[in-house]
Motif scaffolding. Structure first.
Motif, PDB file in Angstrom:
ATOM      1  N   PHE A 169       0.823  -1.202   0.000  1.00 51.58           N
ATOM      2  CA  PHE A 169       0.000   0.000   0.000  1.00 51.58           C
ATOM      3  C   PHE A 169       0.864   1.263   0.000  1.00 51.58           C
ATOM      4  O   PHE A 169       0.618   2.175  -0.775  1.00 51.58           O
ATOM      5  CB  PHE A 169      -0.925  -0.003   1.208  1.00 51.58           C
ATOM      6  N   SER A 170       1.879   1.286   0.868  1.00 49.84           N
ATOM      7  CA  SER A 170       2.733   2.466   0.949  1.00 49.84           C
ATOM      8  C   SER A 170       4.056   2.123   1.613  1.00 49.84           C
ATOM      9  O   SER A 170       4.152   1.155   2.369  1.00 49.84           O
ATOM     10  CB  SER A 170       2.039   3.590   1.723  1.00 49.84           C
ATOM     11  N   HIS A 224       6.886   4.157   3.961  1.00 49.25           N
ATOM     12  CA  HIS A 224       7.072   5.414   4.669  1.00 49.25           C
ATOM     13  C   HIS A 224       8.531   5.716   4.972  1.00 49.25           C
ATOM     14  O   HIS A 224       8.886   6.867   5.241  1.00 49.25           O
ATOM     15  CB  HIS A 224       6.233   5.463   5.948  1.00 49.25           C
ATOM     16  N   SER A 245       9.714  10.825   3.152  1.00 51.26           N
ATOM     17  CA  SER A 245       9.153  11.754   2.169  1.00 51.26           C
ATOM     18  C   SER A 245       9.655  13.181   2.389  1.00 51.26           C
ATOM     19  O   SER A 245       9.560  14.013   1.491  1.00 51.26           O
ATOM     20  CB  SER A 245       7.636  11.715   2.214  1.00 51.26           C
ATOM     21  N   GLY A 305      10.083   6.833  -6.132  1.00 52.50           N
ATOM     22  CA  GLY A 305       8.810   6.359  -5.619  1.00 52.50           C
ATOM     23  C   GLY A 305       8.016   5.552  -6.622  1.00 52.50           C
ATOM     24  O   GLY A 305       7.317   4.612  -6.255  1.00 52.50           O
ATOM     25  N   ASN A 318       9.465   2.132  -6.472  1.00 52.82           N
ATOM     26  CA  ASN A 318       9.663   1.560  -5.136  1.00 52.82           C
ATOM     27  C   ASN A 318      11.110   1.105  -4.950  1.00 52.82           C
ATOM     28  O   ASN A 318      11.384  -0.003  -4.460  1.00 52.82           O
ATOM     29  CB  ASN A 318       8.702   0.394  -4.882  1.00 52.82           C
ATOM     30  N   LEU A 375       6.983  -0.392   5.617  1.00 56.91           N
ATOM     31  CA  LEU A 375       5.886  -0.285   4.667  1.00 56.91           C
ATOM     32  C   LEU A 375       4.600  -0.884   5.217  1.00 56.91           C
ATOM     33  O   LEU A 375       4.610  -1.617   6.215  1.00 56.91           O
ATOM     34  CB  LEU A 375       6.273  -0.961   3.341  1.00 56.91           C
ATOM     35  N   MET A 417      -4.034  -0.594   3.481  1.00 51.77           N
ATOM     36  CA  MET A 417      -4.320   0.624   4.224  1.00 51.77           C
ATOM     37  C   MET A 417      -4.753   0.328   5.651  1.00 51.77           C
ATOM     38  O   MET A 417      -4.778   1.215   6.499  1.00 51.77           O
ATOM     39  CB  MET A 417      -5.386   1.451   3.509  1.00 51.77           C
TER      40      MET A 417
END
Length: 120
Positions: free
Chosen positions: A29-30, A32, A53, A72, A75, A98, A102
């Protein structure tokens, strides 16, 4: 299944350069944070550089010589290492914080390590 795949290590003479890459594969999902650690023989693993970020941090011994960057869209995190010295000899590990979905809390994932050798 999430994997971190590193590349770019090798043998380089003092004063030389290498560029390490670490790509995160799998469904996520992401991300960080992404970091590079290293572990020299007989020593503890240490943080080399970290990127989020909005910030980058470096351990004192590599400031001015190493640069961490991130793509980004791919990845992928990179570590450009210039003016390498014998003390930089170590296995370098990529780490990513990561979230798989979510709804998940962030978790840490590690690469398998890549050897960097700078002979004296």
């Amino acid at each position: 299944q999430v994997q971190l795949v590193e590349s770019g290590g090798g043998l380089v003479q003092p004063g030389g350069s290498l560029r390490l890459s670490c790509a995160v594969s799998g469904s996520i999902f992401s991300i960080h944070v992404m970091s590079w650690y290293r572990q020299a023989p007989g020593k503890q693993r240490e943080l080399v550089a970290r990127i989020t970020s909005h910030s980058t941090t470096y351990t004192e011994s590599v400031k001015g010589r190493f640069t961490i960057s991130r793509d980004g869209a791919k990845n992928t995190v990179y570590l450009q290492m210039n003016n390498l010295q014998t003390d930089d000899t170590a296995v370098y590990y990529c780490q990513a914080g990561l979230r798989l979905t979510m709804w998940d809390n962030p978790s840490d994932y590690w690469g398998q390590g890549t050897q960097v050798t700078v002979p004296s």
